[in-house]
Design a protein around this motif. Structure first.
Motif, PDB file in Angstrom:
ATOM      1  N   MET B  18       0.290  -0.669   0.163  1.00  0.00           N
ATOM      2  CA  MET B  18       0.127  -0.517   0.155  1.00  0.00           C
ATOM      3  C   MET B  18       0.830   1.424  -0.136  1.00  0.00           C
ATOM      4  O   MET B  18       0.653   2.191  -0.722  1.00  0.00           O
ATOM      5  CB  MET B  18      -1.118  -0.414   1.275  1.00  0.00           C
ATOM      6  CG  MET B  18      -1.539   1.735   0.871  1.00  0.00           C
ATOM      7  SD  MET B  18      -2.253   1.267   3.004  1.00  0.00           S
ATOM      8  CE  MET B  18      -1.507   1.412   4.464  1.00  0.00           C
ATOM      9  N   VAL B  22       0.773   3.813  -2.694  1.00  0.00           N
ATOM     10  CA  VAL B  22       0.782   5.395  -2.354  1.00  0.00           C
ATOM     11  C   VAL B  22       1.902   6.879  -2.869  1.00  0.00           C
ATOM     12  O   VAL B  22       1.451   7.600  -3.365  1.00  0.00           O
ATOM     13  CB  VAL B  22      -0.194   5.615  -0.972  1.00  0.00           C
ATOM     14  CG1 VAL B  22      -0.079   7.020  -0.817  1.00  0.00           C
ATOM     15  CG2 VAL B  22      -1.478   4.934  -1.081  1.00  0.00           C
ATOM     16  N   LEU B  25       2.137   7.221  -6.548  1.00  0.00           N
ATOM     17  CA  LEU B  25       1.717   7.680  -6.844  1.00  0.00           C
ATOM     18  C   LEU B  25       1.540   9.432  -6.294  1.00  0.00           C
ATOM     19  O   LEU B  25       1.590  10.104  -7.833  1.00  0.00           O
ATOM     20  CB  LEU B  25      -0.038   7.409  -6.105  1.00  0.00           C
ATOM     21  CG  LEU B  25      -1.649   8.207  -7.096  1.00  0.00           C
ATOM     22  CD1 LEU B  25      -1.828   7.730  -8.591  1.00  0.00           C
ATOM     23  CD2 LEU B  25      -2.310   7.880  -6.172  1.00  0.00           C
ATOM     24  N   LEU B  26       1.572   9.802  -5.143  1.00  0.00           N
ATOM     25  CA  LEU B  26       1.553  10.959  -5.161  1.00  0.00           C
ATOM     26  C   LEU B  26       3.409  11.861  -5.617  1.00  0.00           C
ATOM     27  O   LEU B  26       3.316  12.539  -5.807  1.00  0.00           O
ATOM     28  CB  LEU B  26       1.793  11.019  -3.654  1.00  0.00           C
ATOM     29  CG  LEU B  26       0.452  10.905  -2.506  1.00  0.00           C
ATOM     30  CD1 LEU B  26       0.559  10.944  -1.244  1.00  0.00           C
ATOM     31  CD2 LEU B  26      -1.004  11.792  -3.618  1.00  0.00           C
ATOM     32  N   LEU B  29       2.382  12.957  -8.971  1.00  0.00           N
ATOM     33  CA  LEU B  29       1.427  13.687  -9.331  1.00  0.00           C
ATOM     34  C   LEU B  29       2.134  15.186  -8.717  1.00  0.00           C
ATOM     35  O   LEU B  29       2.180  16.166  -9.566  1.00  0.00           O
ATOM     36  CB  LEU B  29      -0.157  13.380  -8.302  1.00  0.00           C
ATOM     37  CG  LEU B  29      -0.642  14.685  -8.336  1.00  0.00           C
ATOM     38  CD1 LEU B  29      -1.347  14.514  -9.245  1.00  0.00           C
ATOM     39  CD2 LEU B  29      -1.735  14.469  -7.200  1.00  0.00           C
ATOM     40  N   LEU B  33       2.876  18.289 -11.310  1.00  0.00           N
ATOM     41  CA  LEU B  33       1.912  19.581 -11.256  1.00  0.00           C
ATOM     42  C   LEU B  33       3.410  20.997 -10.547  1.00  0.00           C
ATOM     43  O   LEU B  33       2.297  21.670 -10.344  1.00  0.00           O
ATOM     44  CB  LEU B  33       1.075  19.752  -9.923  1.00  0.00           C
ATOM     45  CG  LEU B  33      -0.293  18.177  -9.897  1.00  0.00           C
ATOM     46  CD1 LEU B  33      -1.715  18.314  -9.522  1.00  0.00           C
ATOM     47  CD2 LEU B  33      -0.796  19.048 -11.671  1.00  0.00           C
ATOM     48  N   MET B  36       2.929  23.872 -12.676  1.00  0.00           N
ATOM     49  CA  MET B  36       1.862  25.387 -13.188  1.00  0.00           C
ATOM     50  C   MET B  36       2.020  25.935 -10.928  1.00  0.00           C
ATOM     51  O   MET B  36       1.485  27.027 -11.461  1.00  0.00           O
ATOM     52  CB  MET B  36       0.475  24.357 -12.925  1.00  0.00           C
ATOM     53  CG  MET B  36       0.927  24.296 -14.278  1.00  0.00           C
ATOM     54  SD  MET B  36      -0.789  22.606 -14.745  1.00  0.00           S
ATOM     55  CE  MET B  36      -0.048  20.895 -14.940  1.00  0.00           C
ATOM     56  N   GLN B  37       2.574  24.950 -10.282  1.00  0.00           N
ATOM     57  CA  GLN B  37       2.762  25.387  -8.998  1.00  0.00           C
ATOM     58  C   GLN B  37       3.411  26.786  -9.122  1.00  0.00           C
ATOM     59  O   GLN B  37       3.347  27.440  -8.366  1.00  0.00           O
ATOM     60  CB  GLN B  37       2.799  24.364  -7.978  1.00  0.00           C
ATOM     61  CG  GLN B  37       1.736  23.477  -7.822  1.00  0.00           C
ATOM     62  CD  GLN B  37       1.817  22.250  -7.097  1.00  0.00           C
ATOM     63  OE1 GLN B  37       3.311  21.665  -6.294  1.00  0.00           O
ATOM     64  NE2 GLN B  37       0.764  21.520  -7.114  1.00  0.00           N
ATOM     65  N   ASN B  40       1.819  29.795 -10.384  1.00  0.00           N
ATOM     66  CA  ASN B  40       1.198  30.624 -10.207  1.00  0.00           C
ATOM     67  C   ASN B  40       2.701  31.759  -8.382  1.00  0.00           C
ATOM     68  O   ASN B  40       1.848  31.996  -8.713  1.00  0.00           O
ATOM     69  CB  ASN B  40       0.690  29.861  -8.738  1.00  0.00           C
ATOM     70  CG  ASN B  40       0.106  28.683  -9.949  1.00  0.00           C
ATOM     71  OD1 ASN B  40      -1.241  29.442 -11.136  1.00  0.00           O
ATOM     72  ND2 ASN B  40      -0.575  27.243  -9.428  1.00  0.00           N
ATOM     73  N   VAL B  41       3.135  30.517  -8.195  1.00  0.00           N
ATOM     74  CA  VAL B  41       3.469  30.982  -7.372  1.00  0.00           C
ATOM     75  C   VAL B  41       4.380  32.728  -7.360  1.00  0.00           C
ATOM     76  O   VAL B  41       4.701  34.053  -7.229  1.00  0.00           O
ATOM     77  CB  VAL B  41       4.978  30.315  -6.148  1.00  0.00           C
ATOM     78  CG1 VAL B  41       5.629  31.596  -5.519  1.00  0.00           C
ATOM     79  CG2 VAL B  41       3.957  29.185  -5.382  1.00  0.00           C
TER      80      VAL B  41
END
Lengths: 199, 242
Positions: B18, B22, B25-26, B29, B33, B36-37, B40-41
């Motif tokens: 598990m 997890v 996956l994280l 991700l 991303l 893009m983050q 934004n900053v």
């Protein structure tokens, strides 16, 4: 029939906030404006729906001794996914919600539904249950935010709706007013649902 | 053989699998991303700088990104990679506080005047505070055009008020130095406070004294490094030799 009742029950008759009194703290914190309240409501709906779905799929394989840990891992993962997406695509809203997105992990509604429903029901039923509970939560949040933003700053979704004649009642912007509004909603709700009234 | 779901081996293998899934996956991700983050900053930093200049909503393109090298020399930063590095330095508050060689500065022409924005960083009562101060040379002094401040965890309603327009608005028009000494400070107003200088001091926040002290050290420590550059603009500064 069961499915539709599953869906409508948490929206009104068994609403998580106003009947079960769960998830109150975030309802106080993010309801100053409607936009963050709506985003918060949808985020909780997403997390509740998918944590219910995933836990329901896993329910026959999870060792019962560590099931709470597994639930937390699934919920925390989904919350991080939401948080990362908000930071990438809705940066302003994610700043307004600040720590409250992370605190969805501790929202009693999410874990309560997983433990009480998803572990004993089929995936699709569980998913619907999660969506409905999340929407029941979102509905109350948006309703509270409507009153607070409308009277507190004369705006809705950040747009000025009341003219210059209106002096904003900044009392509405303080957290205790959210409690009072939730209290009023509970009052109205119980007056229509006689079976909820305590003798 | 039926699988014993309550055995230790099953539980441990279940947990390991598990966590690996997890984690993968994280991590994927977060990597997807991240650009893009970061954008934004960066956009937020640029918007804050334009707001400090008093040109909210205008394009950042007209701003010259620069660095003060060797204490006095203004060097324009032109390459995209170097500009990115400058913003990264500003985001990294510890590194910015320790930076001595190439001090980031932004220059903007507005209505025939040359304005400068300097990033500031310090400690409030509970956590970091930071911001941008826009300055313009006036006779032998520097005048504040605007200031933007933000905080990581000051007390709401008290110290956290430094992030509001009400408090920040009071800084506009104040001067940095009085008789060559750094004097832009948030102080208790009133006749009994002789340290309060009209034209330099800003009314402090009742109940937010410790945060205001933090703002004072932030301003003094961050702007001290730029003092030799301000002198080249004709500003009179007493440089203390310690």
């Amino acid at each position: 029939m069961k499915l539709s009742k599953n869906f409508t029950n948490p929206l009104a008759a068994n609403n998580p906030i106003i009947v079960q009194i769960l998830g109150i703290c975030s309802a106080l914190a993010v309801t100053v404006k409607m936009e963050p309240a709506l985003v918060m409501g949808l985020s909780v709906t997403f997390v509740a729906a998918f944590s219910n779905l995933i836990m329901s799929l896993l329910r026959n394989g999870v060792p019962s001794r560590i099931r709470i840990i597994v639930q937390l891992v699934v919920i925390a993962t989904l919350v991080i996914v939401v948080d990362q997406f908000l930071k990438a695509f809705m940066y302003d809203v994610s700043k307004q919600l600040s720590v409250y997105v992370g605190l969805i992990i501790t929202n009693c509604i999410v874990m309560g539904r997983v433990e009480a429903y998803a572990l004993g029901n089929k995936p699709w039923d569980s998913f619907v249950d999660g969506v409905a509970n999340g929407l029941g939560y979102a509905f109350i949040l948006v309703l509270v935010a409507f009153f607070r933003e409308f009277f507190g700053s004369g705006q809705l979704f950040g747009m000025q709706v009341l003219g210059d004649w209106y002096t904003p009642n900044s009392l509405m912007l303080f957290p205790p007013m959210a409690l009072i509004i939730v209290g009023c909603i509970i009052w109205v709700h119980r007056s229509f649902n006689k079976d909820l009234q305590e003798k | 053989m039926a699988l014993n779901k309550n055995s230790n081996a099953y539980t441990i293998i279940y947990t390991v699998v598990m966590v690996v899934i997890v984690g993968a996956l994280l991590a994927t991700l977060a990597i997807l991303l991240k650009p893009m983050q970061e954008d934004n900053v960066l956009n937020e930093q640029k918007e804050s700088i334009m707001k400090a200049f008093g040109a909210e909503g205008e394009s950042f393109d007209k701003v010259t990104v620069g660095a003060i090298v060797g204490g006095t020399q203004f060097v324009e930063v032109k390459k995209d990679a170097d500009i990115k590095a400058a913003f990264e330095l500003i985001s990294n508050r510890k590194a910015l506080a320790a930076e001595e060689d190439a001090l980031p500065i932004f220059m903007y022409e507005k209505a025939g005047e040359t304005l400068f924005v300097v990033p500031i960083v310090g400690k409030g009562l509970w956590n970091d505070i930071w911001g941008y101060v826009a300055l313009k040379p006036v006779a032998d002094n520097m005048e504040v055009v605007g200031i933007i401040m933000d905080h990581a965890g000051e007390t709401p309603g008290l110290g956290a008020e430094i992030a509001t327009d009400d408090v920040q608005g009071q800084f506009a028009g104040k001067q940095l130095y009085a008789n060559g000494e750094f004097a832009l400070k948030m102080l208790k107003n009133g006749k009994d406070n002789r340290a309060y200088i009209d034209g330099c001091s800003v009314d402090a926040i009742s109940g937010g004294t410790k945060t205001c002290d933090g703002v004072n050290s932030m301003l003094e420590n961050s702007l001290k490094k730029y003092a030799p550059f301000f002198e080249t603009l004709g500003v009179h500064v007493n440089v203390n030799i310690e």
